[in-house]
Design a protein around this motif. Structure first.
Motif, PDB file in Angstrom:
ATOM      1  N   LEU A 144       9.546 -19.882  42.338  1.00 11.14           N
ATOM      2  CA  LEU A 144      10.353 -21.146  42.004  1.00 11.14           C
ATOM      3  C   LEU A 144      10.605 -21.252  43.513  1.00 11.14           C
ATOM      4  O   LEU A 144      11.128 -22.176  44.394  1.00 11.14           O
ATOM      5  CB  LEU A 144      11.220 -21.786  41.326  1.00 11.14           C
ATOM      6  N   ALA A 145      12.082 -20.317  43.359  1.00  5.85           N
ATOM      7  CA  ALA A 145      12.881 -20.140  44.919  1.00  5.85           C
ATOM      8  C   ALA A 145      12.071 -19.897  46.235  1.00  5.85           C
ATOM      9  O   ALA A 145      12.593 -20.923  47.655  1.00  5.85           O
ATOM     10  CB  ALA A 145      13.896 -18.801  44.826  1.00  5.85           C
ATOM     11  N   LEU A 146      11.035 -18.735  46.248  1.00  9.44           N
ATOM     12  CA  LEU A 146      10.166 -19.608  47.344  1.00  9.44           C
ATOM     13  C   LEU A 146       9.644 -20.805  47.553  1.00  9.44           C
ATOM     14  O   LEU A 146       9.519 -21.175  48.839  1.00  9.44           O
ATOM     15  CB  LEU A 146       9.821 -18.289  46.920  1.00  9.44           C
ATOM     16  N   ALA A 147       9.307 -21.587  46.333  1.00 13.00           N
ATOM     17  CA  ALA A 147       8.568 -22.441  46.672  1.00 13.00           C
ATOM     18  C   ALA A 147       9.776 -23.519  46.969  1.00 13.00           C
ATOM     19  O   ALA A 147       9.150 -24.415  48.177  1.00 13.00           O
ATOM     20  CB  ALA A 147       8.341 -23.122  45.178  1.00 13.00           C
ATOM     21  N   HIS A 148      10.457 -23.521  47.234  1.00 17.20           N
ATOM     22  CA  HIS A 148      12.047 -24.193  47.033  1.00 17.20           C
ATOM     23  C   HIS A 148      12.093 -24.004  48.712  1.00 17.20           C
ATOM     24  O   HIS A 148      12.554 -25.040  49.229  1.00 17.20           O
ATOM     25  CB  HIS A 148      13.124 -24.153  46.390  1.00 17.20           C
ATOM     26  N   ALA A 149      12.547 -22.682  49.119  1.00 15.85           N
ATOM     27  CA  ALA A 149      12.566 -22.801  50.144  1.00 15.85           C
ATOM     28  C   ALA A 149      11.068 -22.654  51.329  1.00 15.85           C
ATOM     29  O   ALA A 149      11.535 -23.387  52.651  1.00 15.85           O
ATOM     30  CB  ALA A 149      12.914 -20.781  50.754  1.00 15.85           C
ATOM     31  N   LEU A 150      10.133 -22.735  50.822  1.00 14.51           N
ATOM     32  CA  LEU A 150       9.144 -23.376  51.756  1.00 14.51           C
ATOM     33  C   LEU A 150       9.730 -24.537  51.884  1.00 14.51           C
ATOM     34  O   LEU A 150       9.190 -25.421  53.399  1.00 14.51           O
ATOM     35  CB  LEU A 150       7.957 -22.784  51.810  1.00 14.51           C
ATOM     36  N   SER A 151       9.513 -25.386  51.126  1.00 13.82           N
ATOM     37  CA  SER A 151       9.786 -26.994  51.054  1.00 13.82           C
ATOM     38  C   SER A 151      10.811 -27.326  51.992  1.00 13.82           C
ATOM     39  O   SER A 151      11.172 -27.786  52.974  1.00 13.82           O
ATOM     40  CB  SER A 151      10.051 -27.727  49.954  1.00 13.82           C
ATOM     41  N   ALA A 152      11.903 -26.462  52.585  1.00 12.59           N
ATOM     42  CA  ALA A 152      13.388 -27.020  52.560  1.00 12.59           C
ATOM     43  C   ALA A 152      12.567 -26.556  54.385  1.00 12.59           C
ATOM     44  O   ALA A 152      12.862 -27.336  55.300  1.00 12.59           O
ATOM     45  CB  ALA A 152      14.541 -26.069  52.628  1.00 12.59           C
ATOM     46  N   ALA A 153      11.874 -25.713  54.351  1.00  9.97           N
ATOM     47  CA  ALA A 153      11.795 -24.976  56.000  1.00  9.97           C
ATOM     48  C   ALA A 153      11.065 -26.541  56.337  1.00  9.97           C
ATOM     49  O   ALA A 153      10.527 -26.217  58.101  1.00  9.97           O
ATOM     50  CB  ALA A 153      10.669 -23.848  55.878  1.00  9.97           C
ATOM     51  N   GLU A 154      10.075 -26.818  55.743  1.00  9.37           N
ATOM     52  CA  GLU A 154       8.644 -28.294  55.842  1.00  9.37           C
ATOM     53  C   GLU A 154      10.350 -28.870  56.704  1.00  9.37           C
ATOM     54  O   GLU A 154       9.424 -29.617  57.033  1.00  9.37           O
ATOM     55  CB  GLU A 154       8.793 -28.734  54.877  1.00  9.37           C
ATOM     56  N   ARG A 155      11.190 -29.085  56.743  1.00  8.94           N
ATOM     57  CA  ARG A 155      12.564 -30.433  56.839  1.00  8.94           C
ATOM     58  C   ARG A 155      13.176 -30.033  58.296  1.00  8.94           C
ATOM     59  O   ARG A 155      13.818 -30.692  58.233  1.00  8.94           O
ATOM     60  CB  ARG A 155      13.207 -30.654  55.714  1.00  8.94           C
ATOM     61  N   GLY A 156      12.418 -28.686  58.597  1.00 11.07           N
ATOM     62  CA  GLY A 156      13.611 -27.742  59.313  1.00 11.07           C
ATOM     63  C   GLY A 156      14.196 -26.857  59.242  1.00 11.07           C
ATOM     64  O   GLY A 156      15.388 -27.816  59.697  1.00 11.07           O
ATOM     65  N   LEU A 157      14.763 -26.796  58.213  1.00  7.53           N
ATOM     66  CA  LEU A 157      16.064 -25.968  57.902  1.00  7.53           C
ATOM     67  C   LEU A 157      15.138 -25.113  57.377  1.00  7.53           C
ATOM     68  O   LEU A 157      14.561 -24.223  57.006  1.00  7.53           O
ATOM     69  CB  LEU A 157      16.385 -26.594  56.227  1.00  7.53           C
ATOM     70  N   ALA A 158      16.507 -24.576  58.331  1.00  4.55           N
ATOM     71  CA  ALA A 158      16.222 -22.584  58.113  1.00  4.55           C
ATOM     72  C   ALA A 158      16.486 -21.667  57.452  1.00  4.55           C
ATOM     73  O   ALA A 158      17.751 -21.910  56.889  1.00  4.55           O
ATOM     74  CB  ALA A 158      17.044 -21.854  59.441  1.00  4.55           C
ATOM     75  N   VAL A 159      15.726 -20.866  56.538  1.00  2.00           N
ATOM     76  CA  VAL A 159      16.376 -20.721  55.238  1.00  2.00           C
ATOM     77  C   VAL A 159      16.013 -18.853  55.262  1.00  2.00           C
ATOM     78  O   VAL A 159      15.654 -17.926  55.600  1.00  2.00           O
ATOM     79  CB  VAL A 159      15.424 -20.813  53.996  1.00  2.00           C
TER      80      VAL A 159
END
Length: 293
Positions: free
Chosen positions: A11-26
């Protein structure tokens, strides 16, 4: 690894990838909210300062990325990660986090409202993340030419700031104390621009430029040196970076680089790390010096 841990990591990876799609570096985080990957230099007898130049993983916020392949690689290297951190201060959002804490006993939300009334600004509708302890993180975007330093209760008791070199725990992260979540009605929002009046409160006041004809920028340079000397543990690199940026923007960077290095050494940084940070500031501010009149 327990099934529940694998599920939390997925779940954490999925959320991180979703944030990255919004231009947020994780980066991946452990349940303690710390970077999940250990520094590759932890066994070096005299580790040189490295912000990822070696190409290996484990440099904390300096590893933050929006590249899906690299994010997957980091999580694969840290299968125990149950959360992710979002780096502040990076383009395109230049994220600033307003951490309204509840552990201090102060009503930080009321304090922020009082600051807004006193300084004539309004907190815009923006992303709000709810913490397991009952606190809130407000996400704001800053201008690209302003470096906001991290701070703890400097703005007001119970209000911490996450700026350049810092990170926020991303919504969906699971920690030892619970899960971070987005406040209802804010998940679809982009980080709103930080009000100018608030931005002025978040950045140390500029020092007056010297017009006496003496040492270049004497008054300003002394102020920047004192700002570096006042750093506590956890602030040293950030304060040095901010001061060096201001110095190069004012055209006095090269002339006080040695003094900044000496001040940073007195706070506990090595000379090599100090010079690396100053060089980073010089590169960042290249072309942003004082305008001729």
């Amino acid at each position: 690894m327990a099934t529940s841990d694998r599920h939390a990591s997925t779940l954490a990876l999925a959320h991180a990838l979703s944030a990255a799609e919004r231009g947020l570096a994780v980066i991946p985080l452990s349940r303690t909210k710390l970077p999940a990957l250990r520094s590759p230099h932890h066994d070096d007898p005299d580790p040189a300062p490295c912000h990822g130049e070696c190409g290996r993983l484990g440099h904390g916020v300096y590893d933050a990325t929006t590249d899906p392949a690299r994010i997957r690689k980091q999580f694969a290297a840290a299968p125990w990660a149950t959360g992710y951190g979002i780096a502040c201060g990076l383009p395109p959002h230049h994220l600033i986090g307003i951490d309204l804490d509840t552990k201090s006993g102060a009503d930080s939300s009321a304090t922020l409202r009082e600051l807004a009334l006193r300084h004539l600004f309004t907190i815009p509708d923006t992303v709000v993340v709810l913490t397991p302890s009952g606190g809130r993180h407000l996400w704001l975007s800053g201008p690209p030419d302003v470096v906001v330093p991290n701070s703890a209760s400097r703005l007001a008791p119970g209000i911490d700031i996450r700026g350049a070199g810092g990170y926020l725990v991303g919504p969906g992260s699971r920690t030892e104390h619970g899960v971070y979540s987005t406040a209802p009605g804010t998940a679809h929002l982009a980080p709103a621009p930080c009000p100018r009046a608030l931005l002025r409160l978040l950045t140390p006041p500029p020092r007056p430029r010297d017009t006496s004809g003496g040492h270049p920028g004497h008054a300003q340079s002394d102020g920047l040196i004192q700002f570096v000397l006042g750093a506590r543990v956890g602030q040293r690199n950030t304060r040095l970076f901010w001061a060096a940026c201001r110095a190069y923007e004012s055209g006095i960077g090269d002339s006080i680089a040695d003094r900044l290095t000496d001040a940073a050494r007195r706070t506990g940084l090595s000379e090599r790390e100090a010079r690396t940070t100053i060089a980073s500031a010089a590169r960042l501010t290249a072309g942003h010096g004082p305008t001729s009149t």
